[in-house]
Scaffold this motif. Structure first.
Motif, PDB file in Angstrom:
ATOM      1  N   VAL A  24       0.847  -1.198   0.000  1.00 26.33           N
ATOM      2  CA  VAL A  24       0.000   0.000   0.000  1.00 26.33           C
ATOM      3  C   VAL A  24       0.880   1.246   0.000  1.00 26.33           C
ATOM      4  CG1 VAL A  24      -1.767   1.308   1.242  1.00 26.33           C
ATOM      5  CG2 VAL A  24      -1.912  -1.195   1.140  1.00 26.33           C
ATOM      6  N   LEU A  25       0.838   1.941  -1.119  1.00 21.01           N
ATOM      7  CA  LEU A  25       1.618   3.161  -1.292  1.00 21.01           C
ATOM      8  C   LEU A  25       1.019   4.298  -0.471  1.00 21.01           C
ATOM      9  CD1 LEU A  25       3.945   4.539  -2.866  1.00 21.01           C
ATOM     10  CD2 LEU A  25       2.277   5.030  -4.669  1.00 21.01           C
ATOM     11  N   ARG A  26      -0.288   4.469  -0.548  1.00 18.16           N
ATOM     12  CA  ARG A  26      -0.989   5.544   0.168  1.00 18.16           C
ATOM     13  C   ARG A  26      -2.383   5.077   0.540  1.00 18.16           C
ATOM     14  NH1 ARG A  26       1.193  10.756  -1.139  1.00 18.16           N
ATOM     15  NH2 ARG A  26      -0.072  11.564   0.557  1.00 18.16           N
ATOM     16  N   ALA A  27      -2.924   5.674   1.597  1.00 19.44           N
ATOM     17  CA  ALA A  27      -4.304   5.441   2.012  1.00 19.44           C
ATOM     18  C   ALA A  27      -4.957   6.806   2.179  1.00 19.44           C
ATOM     19  CB  ALA A  27      -4.354   4.652   3.315  1.00 19.44           C
ATOM     20  N   PHE A  28      -5.953   7.073   1.355  1.00 19.72           N
ATOM     21  CA  PHE A  28      -6.636   8.368   1.369  1.00 19.72           C
ATOM     22  C   PHE A  28      -8.015   8.219   2.001  1.00 19.72           C
ATOM     23  CE2 PHE A  28      -3.732   8.510  -2.205  1.00 19.72           C
ATOM     24  CZ  PHE A  28      -3.153   9.762  -2.088  1.00 19.72           C
ATOM     25  N   TYR A  29      -8.391   9.200   2.810  1.00 24.33           N
ATOM     26  CA  TYR A  29      -9.705   9.235   3.438  1.00 24.33           C
ATOM     27  C   TYR A  29     -10.339  10.565   3.048  1.00 24.33           C
ATOM     28  CZ  TYR A  29     -13.313   8.874   7.038  1.00 24.33           C
ATOM     29  OH  TYR A  29     -14.517   8.779   7.711  1.00 24.33           O
ATOM     30  N   TYR A  30     -11.454  10.502   2.327  1.00 22.25           N
ATOM     31  CA  TYR A  30     -12.141  11.690   1.827  1.00 22.25           C
ATOM     32  C   TYR A  30     -13.410  11.942   2.620  1.00 22.25           C
ATOM     33  CZ  TYR A  30      -9.108  11.336  -2.245  1.00 22.25           C
ATOM     34  OH  TYR A  30      -8.011  11.280  -3.062  1.00 22.25           O
ATOM     35  N   THR A  31     -13.586  13.192   3.063  1.00 26.79           N
ATOM     36  CA  THR A  31     -14.813  13.539   3.772  1.00 26.79           C
ATOM     37  C   THR A  31     -15.086  15.037   3.687  1.00 26.79           C
ATOM     38  OG1 THR A  31     -16.066  13.237   5.824  1.00 26.79           O
ATOM     39  CG2 THR A  31     -13.760  13.895   6.053  1.00 26.79           C
ATOM     40  N   ALA A  32     -16.352  15.365   3.678  1.00 26.46           N
ATOM     41  CA  ALA A  32     -16.784  16.761   3.774  1.00 26.46           C
ATOM     42  C   ALA A  32     -17.129  17.024   5.236  1.00 26.46           C
ATOM     43  CB  ALA A  32     -17.995  17.001   2.886  1.00 26.46           C
ATOM     44  N   ILE A  33     -16.783  18.205   5.719  1.00 30.35           N
ATOM     45  CA  ILE A  33     -17.056  18.529   7.117  1.00 30.35           C
ATOM     46  C   ILE A  33     -17.827  19.841   7.227  1.00 30.35           C
ATOM     47  CG2 ILE A  33     -15.133  17.241   8.123  1.00 30.35           C
ATOM     48  CD1 ILE A  33     -13.494  19.786   8.145  1.00 30.35           C
ATOM     49  N   VAL A  34     -18.661  19.924   8.244  1.00 30.52           N
ATOM     50  CA  VAL A  34     -19.408  21.145   8.512  1.00 30.52           C
ATOM     51  C   VAL A  34     -18.472  22.089   9.255  1.00 30.52           C
ATOM     52  CG1 VAL A  34     -21.428  22.119   9.676  1.00 30.52           C
ATOM     53  CG2 VAL A  34     -21.576  19.863   8.595  1.00 30.52           C
ATOM     54  N   ASP A  35     -18.339  23.315   8.739  1.00 30.99           N
ATOM     55  CA  ASP A  35     -17.385  24.286   9.292  1.00 30.99           C
ATOM     56  C   ASP A  35     -17.503  24.493  10.794  1.00 30.99           C
ATOM     57  OD1 ASP A  35     -15.705  24.982   7.248  1.00 30.99           O
ATOM     58  OD2 ASP A  35     -16.949  26.642   6.542  1.00 30.99           O
ATOM     59  N   ASN A  36     -18.709  24.596  11.302  1.00 30.27           N
ATOM     60  CA  ASN A  36     -18.869  24.901  12.716  1.00 30.27           C
ATOM     61  C   ASN A  36     -18.796  23.664  13.606  1.00 30.27           C
ATOM     62  OD1 ASN A  36     -21.278  23.719  12.116  1.00 30.27           O
ATOM     63  ND2 ASN A  36     -22.564  25.427  12.794  1.00 30.27           N
ATOM     64  N   VAL A  51     -18.536  21.594   4.014  1.00 32.97           N
ATOM     65  CA  VAL A  51     -19.860  21.391   3.426  1.00 32.97           C
ATOM     66  C   VAL A  51     -20.400  22.761   3.047  1.00 32.97           C
ATOM     67  CG1 VAL A  51     -22.230  20.721   3.995  1.00 32.97           C
ATOM     68  CG2 VAL A  51     -20.328  19.311   4.756  1.00 32.97           C
ATOM     69  N   LYS A  52     -21.057  22.859   1.908  1.00 31.91           N
ATOM     70  CA  LYS A  52     -21.688  24.106   1.475  1.00 31.91           C
ATOM     71  C   LYS A  52     -23.114  24.145   2.001  1.00 31.91           C
ATOM     72  CE  LYS A  52     -18.360  25.214  -1.488  1.00 31.91           C
ATOM     73  NZ  LYS A  52     -17.249  25.908  -0.999  1.00 31.91           N
ATOM     74  N   GLU A  53     -23.478  25.268   2.588  1.00 26.19           N
ATOM     75  CA  GLU A  53     -24.838  25.449   3.085  1.00 26.19           C
ATOM     76  C   GLU A  53     -25.590  26.358   2.117  1.00 26.19           C
ATOM     77  OE1 GLU A  53     -27.134  27.282   6.971  1.00 26.19           O
ATOM     78  OE2 GLU A  53     -25.023  26.767   7.136  1.00 26.19           O
ATOM     79  N   PHE A  54     -26.836  26.008   1.839  1.00 25.24           N
ATOM     80  CA  PHE A  54     -27.654  26.837   0.963  1.00 25.24           C
ATOM     81  C   PHE A  54     -29.118  26.679   1.368  1.00 25.24           C
ATOM     82  CE2 PHE A  54     -27.460  22.675  -0.957  1.00 25.24           C
ATOM     83  CZ  PHE A  54     -28.720  22.462  -1.497  1.00 25.24           C
ATOM     84  N   SER A  55     -29.963  27.518   0.798  1.00 23.74           N
ATOM     85  CA  SER A  55     -31.401  27.432   1.045  1.00 23.74           C
ATOM     86  C   SER A  55     -32.080  26.963  -0.225  1.00 23.74           C
ATOM     87  CB  SER A  55     -31.960  28.797   1.439  1.00 23.74           C
ATOM     88  OG  SER A  55     -31.387  29.216   2.652  1.00 23.74           O
ATOM     89  N   ASP A  56     -33.018  26.035  -0.082  1.00 27.05           N
ATOM     90  CA  ASP A  56     -33.737  25.561  -1.262  1.00 27.05           C
ATOM     91  C   ASP A  56     -34.852  26.550  -1.615  1.00 27.05           C
ATOM     92  OD1 ASP A  56     -35.875  25.069   0.460  1.00 27.05           O
ATOM     93  OD2 ASP A  56     -35.774  22.888   0.282  1.00 27.05           O
ATOM     94  N   GLU A  57     -35.642  26.199  -2.628  1.00 26.82           N
ATOM     95  CA  GLU A  57     -36.694  27.106  -3.117  1.00 26.82           C
ATOM     96  C   GLU A  57     -37.746  27.421  -2.057  1.00 26.82           C
ATOM     97  OE1 GLU A  57     -37.650  22.904  -3.963  1.00 26.82           O
ATOM     98  OE2 GLU A  57     -35.935  24.145  -4.507  1.00 26.82           O
ATOM     99  N   ARG A  58     -37.848  26.610  -1.040  1.00 27.33           N
ATOM    100  CA  ARG A  58     -38.808  26.853   0.049  1.00 27.33           C
ATOM    101  C   ARG A  58     -38.159  27.527   1.259  1.00 27.33           C
ATOM    102  NH1 ARG A  58     -42.119  21.177   0.006  1.00 27.33           N
ATOM    103  NH2 ARG A  58     -43.170  21.524  -1.974  1.00 27.33           N
ATOM    104  N   GLY A  59     -36.892  27.895   1.128  1.00 24.10           N
ATOM    105  CA  GLY A  59     -36.201  28.570   2.213  1.00 24.10           C
ATOM    106  C   GLY A  59     -35.644  27.645   3.275  1.00 24.10           C
ATOM    107  N   ARG A  60     -35.684  26.336   3.039  1.00 21.78           N
ATOM    108  CA  ARG A  60     -35.147  25.377   4.004  1.00 21.78           C
ATOM    109  C   ARG A  60     -33.634  25.293   3.859  1.00 21.78           C
ATOM    110  NH1 ARG A  60     -39.128  20.597   2.299  1.00 21.78           N
ATOM    111  NH2 ARG A  60     -38.129  21.250   0.388  1.00 21.78           N
ATOM    112  N   SER A 102     -20.221  16.737  -1.462  1.00 23.37           N
ATOM    113  CA  SER A 102     -19.737  15.539  -2.130  1.00 23.37           C
ATOM    114  C   SER A 102     -18.226  15.612  -2.353  1.00 23.37           C
ATOM    115  CB  SER A 102     -20.434  15.376  -3.479  1.00 23.37           C
ATOM    116  OG  SER A 102     -19.851  14.307  -4.193  1.00 23.37           O
ATOM    117  N   MET A 103     -17.563  14.490  -2.116  1.00 26.54           N
ATOM    118  CA  MET A 103     -16.120  14.411  -2.326  1.00 26.54           C
ATOM    119  C   MET A 103     -15.783  13.563  -3.553  1.00 26.54           C
ATOM    120  SD  MET A 103     -14.732  16.247   0.072  1.00 26.54           S
ATOM    121  CE  MET A 103     -13.026  15.769  -0.076  1.00 26.54           C
TER     122      MET A 103
END
Length: 182
Positions: A43-55, A80-89, A95-96
């Motif tokens: 095993v040359l390398r082992a990569f672990y990919y994850t998105a994290i919530v800033d706070n 992680v990117k935060e956004f509001s959908d068309e209903r304001g939620r 995704s990584m």
């Protein structure tokens, strides 16, 4: 070339592995996981990919990422990117997949095999591209869960498939202090 002479890398979709292990009702001991695959290839390398919530600096994932970083894994994360959908939620997106695919392609010339820890069918085109370059692809996920967590097209495309349930006894974290083997 025997198995231990093959040069390989692990590409772990952290969210996918976590959800799969949880569906199988166990926690992964990452030291054991790395040892298991070092027994299968160089095993040359082992990569672990994850998105994290800033706070979430002090969330449950931060100690794991720190431990991985100090114990033979290359951690690749982004907020992680935060956004509001068309209903304001409030919604979150993190995704990584692209990051993992780029990581695979950057290292490909040095590898005989990749171990892809994911069940995401979106990786099927990556697997095909890797195979066209002469590199074997082993997918690690599970079809032992209900519902299954591996996309059929990904399992069919892989050169080999390892069901995480078959590895459980060798990579399961013993209950005890969390920091021991994460």
């Amino acid at each position: 070339m025997n198995q231990s002479q093959r040069t390989a890398a692990l590409f772990i979709d952290g969210d996918s592995l976590h959800l799969t292990a949880r569906a199988l009702r166990f926690d992964v001991d990452y030291r054991k996981l790395l040892g298991e695959f070092r027994g299968r290839a160089n095993v040359l390398r082992a990569f672990y990919y994850t998105a994290i919530v800033d706070n979430q600096d002090y969330s449950g994932v931060r100690p794991l990422l720190d431990w991985l970083d100090y114990n033979g894994f290359t951690v690749v994360s982004k907020p992680v990117k935060e956004f509001s959908d068309e209903r304001g939620r409030r919604k979150f997106k993190g995704s990584m997949g692209i990051d993992l695919a780029v990581g695979v392609m950057q290292l490909l010339e040095q590898l005989d095999e990749i171990f892809l820890f994911s069940g995401d069918g979106g990786f099927s085109s990556l697997v095909r591209a890797v195979q066209r370059r002469g590199v074997r692809v082993t997918v690690v996920s599970s079809c032992s869960t209900q519902p299954t967590v591996i996309a059929d097209e990904l399992r069919r495309q892989a050169d080999d498939f390892i069901d995480l349930a078959q590895l459980q006894s060798r990579i399961e974290r013993n209950s005890g202090r969390m920091g021991e083997h994460m």
